[in-house]
Design an enzyme around this catalytic site. Sequence first.
Site, PDB file in Angstrom:
ATOM      1  N   HIS A 186    -162.120 -57.532  13.760  1.00  0.00           N
ATOM      2  CA  HIS A 186    -161.199 -58.634  14.049  1.00  0.00           C
ATOM      3  C   HIS A 186    -160.588 -59.189  12.758  1.00  0.00           C
ATOM      4  O   HIS A 186    -159.432 -59.589  12.734  1.00  0.00           O
ATOM      5  CB  HIS A 186    -161.923 -59.787  14.769  1.00  0.00           C
ATOM      6  CG  HIS A 186    -162.236 -59.508  16.216  1.00  0.00           C
ATOM      7  ND1 HIS A 186    -161.447 -58.729  17.007  1.00  0.00           N
ATOM      8  CD2 HIS A 186    -163.244 -59.936  17.008  1.00  0.00           C
ATOM      9  CE1 HIS A 186    -161.960 -58.665  18.223  1.00  0.00           C
ATOM     10  NE2 HIS A 186    -163.066 -59.385  18.261  1.00  0.00           N
TER      11      HIS A 186
ATOM     12  N   HIS B 151    -171.968 -58.062   8.991  1.00  0.00           N
ATOM     13  CA  HIS B 151    -172.939 -59.089   9.413  1.00  0.00           C
ATOM     14  C   HIS B 151    -174.020 -58.479  10.294  1.00  0.00           C
ATOM     15  O   HIS B 151    -174.645 -59.166  11.074  1.00  0.00           O
ATOM     16  CB  HIS B 151    -172.215 -60.230  10.149  1.00  0.00           C
ATOM     17  CG  HIS B 151    -171.550 -59.797  11.419  1.00  0.00           C
ATOM     18  ND1 HIS B 151    -170.409 -59.042  11.438  1.00  0.00           N
ATOM     19  CD2 HIS B 151    -171.888 -59.985  12.717  1.00  0.00           C
ATOM     20  CE1 HIS B 151    -170.063 -58.787  12.689  1.00  0.00           C
ATOM     21  NE2 HIS B 151    -170.953 -59.348  13.488  1.00  0.00           N
TER      22      HIS B 151
ATOM     23  N   CYS C 185    -176.969 -58.473  14.805  1.00  0.00           N
ATOM     24  CA  CYS C 185    -175.860 -58.978  15.628  1.00  0.00           C
ATOM     25  C   CYS C 185    -175.816 -58.327  16.991  1.00  0.00           C
ATOM     26  O   CYS C 185    -176.280 -58.890  17.971  1.00  0.00           O
ATOM     27  CB  CYS C 185    -174.488 -58.839  14.964  1.00  0.00           C
ATOM     28  SG  CYS C 185    -173.226 -59.510  16.084  1.00  0.00           S
TER      29      CYS C 185
HETATM   30  P1  CND Z   1    -166.374 -52.750  21.224  1.00  0.00           P
HETATM   31  O1  CND Z   1    -164.968 -52.666  20.812  1.00  0.00           O
HETATM   32  O2  CND Z   1    -167.326 -51.675  20.813  1.00  0.00           O
HETATM   33  O3  CND Z   1    -166.466 -52.820  22.842  1.00  0.00           O
HETATM   34  C1  CND Z   1    -165.469 -53.388  23.644  1.00  0.00           C
HETATM   35  C2  CND Z   1    -165.349 -52.557  24.922  1.00  0.00           C
HETATM   36  O4  CND Z   1    -164.408 -53.218  25.797  1.00  0.00           O
HETATM   37  C3  CND Z   1    -164.815 -51.147  24.696  1.00  0.00           C
HETATM   38  O5  CND Z   1    -165.672 -50.205  25.334  1.00  0.00           O
HETATM   39  C4  CND Z   1    -163.426 -51.159  25.353  1.00  0.00           C
HETATM   40  O6  CND Z   1    -163.063 -49.922  25.950  1.00  0.00           O
HETATM   41  C5  CND Z   1    -163.600 -52.242  26.409  1.00  0.00           C
HETATM   42  N1  CND Z   1    -162.347 -52.891  26.819  1.00  0.00           N
HETATM   43  C6  CND Z   1    -161.287 -53.239  26.050  1.00  0.00           C
HETATM   44  N2  CND Z   1    -160.337 -53.867  26.790  1.00  0.00           N
HETATM   45  C7  CND Z   1    -160.815 -53.895  28.069  1.00  0.00           C
HETATM   46  C8  CND Z   1    -160.305 -54.412  29.301  1.00  0.00           C
HETATM   47  N3  CND Z   1    -159.108 -55.016  29.358  1.00  0.00           N
HETATM   48  N4  CND Z   1    -161.064 -54.287  30.407  1.00  0.00           N
HETATM   49  C9  CND Z   1    -162.285 -53.670  30.374  1.00  0.00           C
HETATM   50  N5  CND Z   1    -162.813 -53.156  29.227  1.00  0.00           N
HETATM   51  C10 CND Z   1    -162.088 -53.274  28.093  1.00  0.00           C
HETATM   52  O7  CND Z   1    -166.894 -54.166  20.721  1.00  0.00           O
HETATM   53  P2  CND Z   1    -168.375 -54.778  20.520  1.00  0.00           P
HETATM   54  O8  CND Z   1    -169.241 -54.357  21.648  1.00  0.00           O
HETATM   55  O9  CND Z   1    -168.806 -54.526  19.121  1.00  0.00           O
HETATM   56  O10 CND Z   1    -168.041 -56.339  20.620  1.00  0.00           O
HETATM   57  C11 CND Z   1    -167.613 -56.888  21.856  1.00  0.00           C
HETATM   58  C12 CND Z   1    -167.125 -58.303  21.664  1.00  0.00           C
HETATM   59  O11 CND Z   1    -168.214 -59.128  21.260  1.00  0.00           O
HETATM   60  C13 CND Z   1    -166.058 -58.451  20.560  1.00  0.00           C
HETATM   61  O12 CND Z   1    -165.080 -59.382  20.975  1.00  0.00           O
HETATM   62  C14 CND Z   1    -166.859 -59.007  19.400  1.00  0.00           C
HETATM   63  O13 CND Z   1    -166.048 -59.714  18.488  1.00  0.00           O
HETATM   64  C15 CND Z   1    -167.798 -59.912  20.150  1.00  0.00           C
HETATM   65  C16 CND Z   1    -168.975 -60.424  19.348  1.00  0.00           C
HETATM   66  C17 CND Z   1    -169.476 -61.667  19.695  1.00  0.00           C
HETATM   67  C18 CND Z   1    -170.536 -62.189  18.996  1.00  0.00           C
HETATM   68  C19 CND Z   1    -171.111 -63.510  19.403  1.00  0.00           C
HETATM   69  O14 CND Z   1    -171.994 -64.017  18.726  1.00  0.00           O
HETATM   70  N6  CND Z   1    -170.649 -64.093  20.519  1.00  0.00           N
HETATM   71  C20 CND Z   1    -171.094 -61.486  17.941  1.00  0.00           C
HETATM   72  N7  CND Z   1    -170.590 -60.269  17.612  1.00  0.00           N
HETATM   73  C21 CND Z   1    -169.551 -59.725  18.308  1.00  0.00           C
HETATM   74 ZN    ZN Z   2    -171.079 -59.047  15.567  1.00  0.00          ZN
END
Ligand code: CND
Ligand code: ZN
Length: 376
Positions: free
Chosen positions: A52, A69, A176
């Site tokens: 991001h 992280h 994470c």
């Molecule tokens: P990653 O990109 O690996 O997974 C996202 C998945 O979503 C992929 O498999 C995509 O194909 C799928 N996807 C994308 N768009 C759509 C849609 N419109 N409909 C259905 N599926 C879709 O990401 P990740 O698993 O590493 O991280 C996921 C989120 O979690 C991301 O936004 C990240 O910034 C966030 C996150 C949050 C926190 C927290 O503390 N809340 C910590 N780290 C990461």
């Molecule tokens: Zn993360």
Amino acid sequence: MATAGKIIKCKAAVCWGANKPLTIEEIEVAPPKDHEVRIKIVATGICRSDEHVLSGAFAGVKFPIILGHEGAGIVESVGSSVTGIKPGDKVIPLFVPQCGECRSCLNPESNLCYKGFLGKCDGTTNENSSRFTCKGMAVHSFFGTSTFTEYTVVDDISVAKIHEDAPLDKVCLIACGFSTGYGSAINTAKVKPGSSCAVFGLGGVGLSVVIGCKVAGASKIIGIDIDSNKFARALECGATECINPKDYDRPINEVLAEKTHDGLDYSFEVIGNIGVMESAVSSTHFACGTTIIVGVAPSNAKMTLNPMMFLTGRTLKGSSFGGWKSKDHVPKLVNDYMNKKFSMDKLITHKLPLEKINEGFKLLCSGQSVRTVLML
Ligand code: CND
Ligand code: ZN
Ligand code: ZN
């Protein structure tokens, strides 16, 4: 250690600006100050939140910066006033610190410590400065962790000592991705046995939500992704079925309502997409459904939801780092992993040296990887 008190020169992946490739540079890492710990990073995962920053979705990030992280390593030296951690200890740097004194830390129901807050992208708590320089320039630290470097310096409230036999190339995910997803099911939603759950987004964090729902005893765990290649792995992690919204010509909440007798008990948004967050809410049962937002949306994003959806009894919550109080819980999660309470093996699809970090980001963006672990 022979390096204690001295500046260490080492390799790091430096991010010079949004939408620019990272470059491997020689950097200088200053010794830890009061209440700081210098760590030799051994392994670090690549999480979507790092990407991001690269794609410019996070406002307020200062460059140059060292991202990362989701790391694990070994303490090289500690600054004055550090207690409970010594050189040679295996540790996990924490992007959510635990000071133990602020209102969030004192409340048993919350975990987002004031000392870190989300998106802290300047430096350690001391003087808000980082301990990195490159080519005579100060380099910022990210989330108080900065793990895409052979050595990093973190605050003592941002590091947890873990089991001496912990495999660092696996437990780095506890820093994470795994903990964030797993905890959002276990702590934030408190998923009940026999319940129905849907997980929108089956990346590393989403699959960890699936694992959490399974450990909590959910009887229906529906994985949802627009990339059907993610389904086999989701089923292996505990999803009971997977659906691709692209295979339907009607809203996904209608499809889910049919499968779950009027709506889900729990839905999780693990993508960071506003439209999907709205669908996740409308997919839950009108009177008893709960939605958890885990995905990180762009800084300026706004959701549109009809208040009537909540008046009927729905709940909407968010979760950072899975609701875990980091310093207390990370060592326990590592022990739980070692005692085989859950497996993270399905989450790691690739291992690369630090030099190939840009390839790691490409694998993430193309959907080919779940988690790439960089070995330093
Ligand atoms: P990653 O990109 O690996 O997974 C996202 C998945 O979503 C992929 O498999 C995509 O194909 C799928 N996807 C994308 N768009 C759509 C849609 N419109 N409909 C259905 N599926 C879709 O990401 P990740 O698993 O590493 O991280 C996921 C989120 O979690 C991301 O936004 C990240 O910034 C966030 C996150 C949050 C926190 C927290 O503390 N809340 C910590 N780290 C990461
Ligand atoms: Zn993360
Ligand atoms: Zn605190």
